[in-house]
Write an enzyme that holds these catalytic residues in place. Sequence first.
Site, PDB file in Angstrom:
ATOM      1  N   GLY A   1      -8.438   4.414  -4.904  1.00  9.79           N
ATOM      2  CA  GLY A   1      -7.284   4.640  -5.771  1.00  9.79           C
ATOM      3  C   GLY A   1      -6.374   5.734  -5.257  1.00  9.79           C
ATOM      4  O   GLY A   1      -5.218   5.848  -5.675  1.00  9.79           O
ATOM      5  N   ASP A   2      -6.877   6.554  -4.348  1.00  7.09           N
ATOM      6  CA  ASP A   2      -6.075   7.545  -3.632  1.00  7.09           C
ATOM      7  C   ASP A   2      -5.702   7.053  -2.233  1.00  7.09           C
ATOM      8  O   ASP A   2      -4.554   7.169  -1.802  1.00  7.09           O
ATOM      9  CB  ASP A   2      -6.865   8.855  -3.475  1.00  7.09           C
ATOM     10  CG  ASP A   2      -6.915   9.678  -4.744  1.00  7.09           C
ATOM     11  OD1 ASP A   2      -5.905   9.720  -5.468  1.00  7.09           O
ATOM     12  OD2 ASP A   2      -7.962  10.285  -5.005  1.00  7.09           O
TER      13      ASP A   2
END
Length: 413
Positions: free
Chosen positions: A181-182
């Site tokens: 997600g990063d």
Amino acid sequence: MTVPAASGPLNGIKVLDLTSMLAGPFTTMLLADLGADVVKVEPPSGDRTRALGPLREGDDPEQALGGYFQSVNRGKRSVVLDLKSEAGAAEFRQLVRVADVVVENFSSGVMERLGLSYEELALVNPRLVYAALRGFGDARSGKSPYETWPAFDVVAQAMGGFAGITGPVGGPPSKAGPGIGDIFPGTLLALAVLAAVRHAERTGEGQFVDVAMYDAVLALCERIVYQHSYLGVVPRPMGNGHPLLAPFDIMQTLDGWIAVAAPSNNHWRILAEAMDRPDLVDDPRFIDNGSRVAHVGEVRRILGGWLAGQPTAAVVAALGGRVPIGPVNDAADIFSDEHVHLREMLVEVEQPGSDTPVTIAGSPIKFSATPSRVRGRGPKLGEDAVGPLLDEWAASGLPHDAAPRADGNDDAG
């Protein structure tokens, strides 16, 4: 710190890095690996990940270069500026005047409150590429009802659809092991920066570039969009299987686990021969991929039963190079795998305070003429100074060092 001379394709590109944690620093790490001169602009307290660790006992008494920080800030420089002060903001504007790119991942509105918004900085340098990475994007690109919400990796994985299709069949949603997600939003932002720099080189026109973590994870989960559109279904966790391919799974062996992806008829034939089950080739239940998907339970029972009695190494020896397979490696397996050493995917960098280097992941992007590489350890906080940096960058020429045509179009013909 003296950063090694760049030889990558972004040699000469000057980047001001205002990011912290993982997503933004991963963007600028990619740019640094590709040869850009990346300067972290840190507050006096430094990036929050400097002291998060892991730290080797006896190393780095200042706790300024933990593993988290080293991994995604390698090859960068560091200056300290208090952007909340008039003097710090003024020095930053001086750097912007000769920079190519600014990257930040502050919460929405922070740069505006500092008087350092894209619009303000574009007045200082019209060629500037200003890149922002936030949980839910920037209103310049499309206002979100979640615009002011903070976000971390796990939130992006949840809201973008990834967690909802990950985990055991019938089980609860699950996040991925790595911080996708990063990392995936950070990777997309690096791609976007390069596209915007290319445009600026051709036209002299900078622009605002925006990636939302939510959007990036949704794009990563593209399959659930067309499944819902075409079939009206709501995809759920499928374990290690695939809704459209079979066999496509991670299965247990006698002494470990192995991934097997053999949806083509030729690969299925090879598996059947290895299992001494030639009857499976012409069995109507398994005659093609669609039939195997329809009878995936039987596929798993037969293949899984055979694999459970085989050592992983024996399966790899029998099928490696013939069928898409691979053992489930842990970190120790990866460190001992010849592939990652030949491909320079484990790189040693200096660890201040120790005579023993530390190992971080290398650059997966390879070039024949302009090599990418890890260009050294992460910087100590404030290891560089603004004055010498300004002199160095000013002496290197205007940002992008390109003179656009008067009509703003330099296309051939």
